[in-house]
Every structure is written in structure tokens, then in C-alpha cells.
Design an enzyme around this catalytic site. Structure first.
Site, PDB file in Angstrom:
ATOM      1  N   HIS A  95       0.863  -1.248   0.015  1.00 33.40           N
ATOM      2  CA  HIS A  95      -0.053   0.027   0.082  1.00 33.40           C
ATOM      3  C   HIS A  95       1.033   1.317  -0.006  1.00 33.40           C
ATOM      4  O   HIS A  95       0.789   2.091  -0.793  1.00 33.40           O
ATOM      5  CB  HIS A  95      -1.038   0.069   1.293  1.00 33.40           C
ATOM      6  CG  HIS A  95      -1.860   1.212   1.396  1.00 33.40           C
ATOM      7  ND1 HIS A  95      -2.882   1.346   0.763  1.00 33.40           N
ATOM      8  CD2 HIS A  95      -1.503   2.485   2.079  1.00 33.40           C
ATOM      9  CE1 HIS A  95      -3.505   2.678   1.106  1.00 33.40           C
ATOM     10  NE2 HIS A  95      -2.601   3.218   1.791  1.00 33.40           N
ATOM     11  N   GLU A  96       1.812   1.289   0.850  1.00 34.60           N
ATOM     12  CA  GLU A  96       2.700   2.520   0.885  1.00 34.60           C
ATOM     13  C   GLU A  96       3.529   2.640  -0.457  1.00 34.60           C
ATOM     14  O   GLU A  96       3.928   3.771  -0.704  1.00 34.60           O
ATOM     15  CB  GLU A  96       3.657   2.570   2.119  1.00 34.60           C
ATOM     16  CG  GLU A  96       2.990   2.398   3.455  1.00 34.60           C
ATOM     17  CD  GLU A  96       2.021   3.521   3.586  1.00 34.60           C
ATOM     18  OE1 GLU A  96       2.204   4.371   3.148  1.00 34.60           O
ATOM     19  OE2 GLU A  96       1.242   3.039   4.510  1.00 34.60           O
ATOM     20  N   HIS A  99       1.446   4.612  -3.078  1.00 35.31           N
ATOM     21  CA  HIS A  99       1.688   6.027  -2.949  1.00 35.31           C
ATOM     22  C   HIS A  99       2.826   6.497  -3.546  1.00 35.31           C
ATOM     23  O   HIS A  99       3.068   7.439  -4.357  1.00 35.31           O
ATOM     24  CB  HIS A  99       1.744   6.523  -1.262  1.00 35.31           C
ATOM     25  CG  HIS A  99       0.499   6.267  -0.772  1.00 35.31           C
ATOM     26  ND1 HIS A  99      -0.734   6.832  -1.242  1.00 35.31           N
ATOM     27  CD2 HIS A  99       0.285   5.785   0.699  1.00 35.31           C
ATOM     28  CE1 HIS A  99      -1.757   6.667  -0.135  1.00 35.31           C
ATOM     29  NE2 HIS A  99      -1.087   5.843   0.675  1.00 35.31           N
TER      30      HIS A  99
END
Length: 226
Positions: A95-96, A99
């Protein structure tokens, strides 16, 4: 009585969201991934696959303190996720990195959120001061100014939603296409990501509800002045 119900709702919504994310994270932190990769290895593999060799992966203290820093181009993972081999760690790391991919591609909502950061910060810090003075002093104009400042913070919360959902979508695409998770692990990984997304939905919902309440208070105050 209606006010008590209202405040109970806006308090319980974020508490419920936090309980869901902590429950899902705790459960799947104890489930090892079939590949045995650490969160750091997951992040590095996805970054390299996307050509983001300039983005570093670092360990950061705390629990669920994971984040992507666009200024230093760094994915920071909490110790358990950085060193651990769990499905939860895999989901969070991916998920990170999502980004970081958004940053590379200049994803429109991410750019908008970055633009709104200083405005939202000012709104969060000063809105309630103006609102409380406006309410207790009966100054409708001051209350309105506080509402405007608060609205900026609410817009930030709303813009955050597509940013987070998109990062999770990118995360799932990457861990599946690269074979980092397999078969039934997709369902468990998605549960972690969905639980985390719920916290942002809850925060946005509470912010909108509170903004609507204050707008109604302002309109009531202006009517009483007529």
C-alpha cells in the site's frame, strides 16, 4: 437528547473503524505469507519492478506508523512490517509503495492533497477557535469564518479517500501480478487493506457530519438575528 445521540455517533464511528483495522492487522500479522518475504523485500521488489530505484525503504519506530514520504522519496515501514513475513506486513508495504507509484505518475488526487496540506493544517488548527468564540459570543460572522476554515480541512479528508483507495488498488495489482501473494491470500490481503481504508472513510464521514451541523447552527443563528 438528539445532541447526545449525534455526539455518540461521531465518537463511535472512528472507534469502530480503529477497532476493525487493529483487529484485521493483528489477525493477519500472525499469518505468514507463502513466499516468506518481509515487508521490506515486498516494497523493494515492487519499487524495482516499477523502476523506482531512487525510492528507499526504511524502518520506522511504532506500530502502524507506516507511510510514504514524498519529500525524501522514502517508504517507511514499522518494525514488525519491515522485518516480518506476514500477510498484514505484505499488504501494508504494498500500500505504501502504491503511494510512491502515485507520486511517480503525478496522480491528480495525490497532487491535489499535497496542495491542500497547508490550507488544511491552518483550518484544523484555527477553525475551532473561531467557531467556539463565534458560538459563545453570538457572532455569526466569526462562526462563518470558522466554518470556512473547517471546510478546507474537510475537503482534505474527502480528497484523501480516492488517494488511499487508489493506493490499495495499485497494491493488490502489484502483489498479485508479481506473485508475492497466491490464491486465497488475495482475500486475506484485501481484508487488511479494506479495514485500513475504513479509518479514512470514518474520518471523512465524521468531518462532513460536523461541518453540516455547524452550517445548520450558523443558519439558525442568522435567522434569529433577523
Amino acid at each position: 437528547m438528539s445532541y447526545l445521540i449525534y455526539f455518540a455517533i461521531i465518537i463511535l464511528i472512528p472507534i469502530y473503524a480503529q477497532m476493525k483495522v487493529r483487529s484485521a492487522y493483528k489477525k493477519y500479522s500472525e499469518v505468514p505469507s507463502s513466499t516468506g518475504m518481509t515487508g521490506a523485500q515486498v516494497a523493494r521488489q515492487i519499487l524495482d519492478e516499477k523502476g523506482l530505484y531512487n525510492v528507499t525503504v526504511e524502518e520506522t519506530p511504532g506500530v502502524l506508523s507506516d507511510h510514504y514520504d514524498p519529500r525524501s522519496k522514502t517508504v517507511r515501514l514499522s518494525s514488525n512490517n519491515f522485518h516480518g513475513h506476514s500477510l498484514a506486513g505484505t499488504a501494508v508495504a504494498a500500500h505504501e509503495v502504491g503511494h510512491a507509484i502515485q507520486d511517480q505518475e503525478a496522480y491528480a488526487f495525490l497532487r491535489l492533497r499535497h496542495t491542500l496540506v497547508p490550507v488544511a493544517s491552518i483550518g484544523s488548527n484555527f477553525s475551532w477557535i473561531l467557531i467556539m468564540i463565534g458560538i459563545f459570543a453570538g457572532m455569526a460572522n466569526l462562526l462563518l469564518l470558522g466554518i470556512i476554515f473547517m471546510a478546507a480541512a474537510v475537503v482534505f479528508q474527502i480528497v484523501t479517500l480516492p488517494v488511499e483507495f487508489n493506493a490499495s488498488s495499485r497494491a493488490m495489482d502489484q502483489v498479485v501480478s508479481l506473485g508475492i501473494i497466491r490464491n486465497d491470500e488475495e482475500r486475506e490481503t484485501k481484508k487488511v487493506l479494506d479495514a485500513a481504508a475504513l479509518t479514512y472513510v470514518a474520518a471523512a464521514a465524521v468531518a462532513v457530519l460536523e461541518l453540516v451541523r455547524l452550517v445548520l447552527m450558523y443558519t439558525g443563528m442568522t435567522r434569529s438575528d433577523d
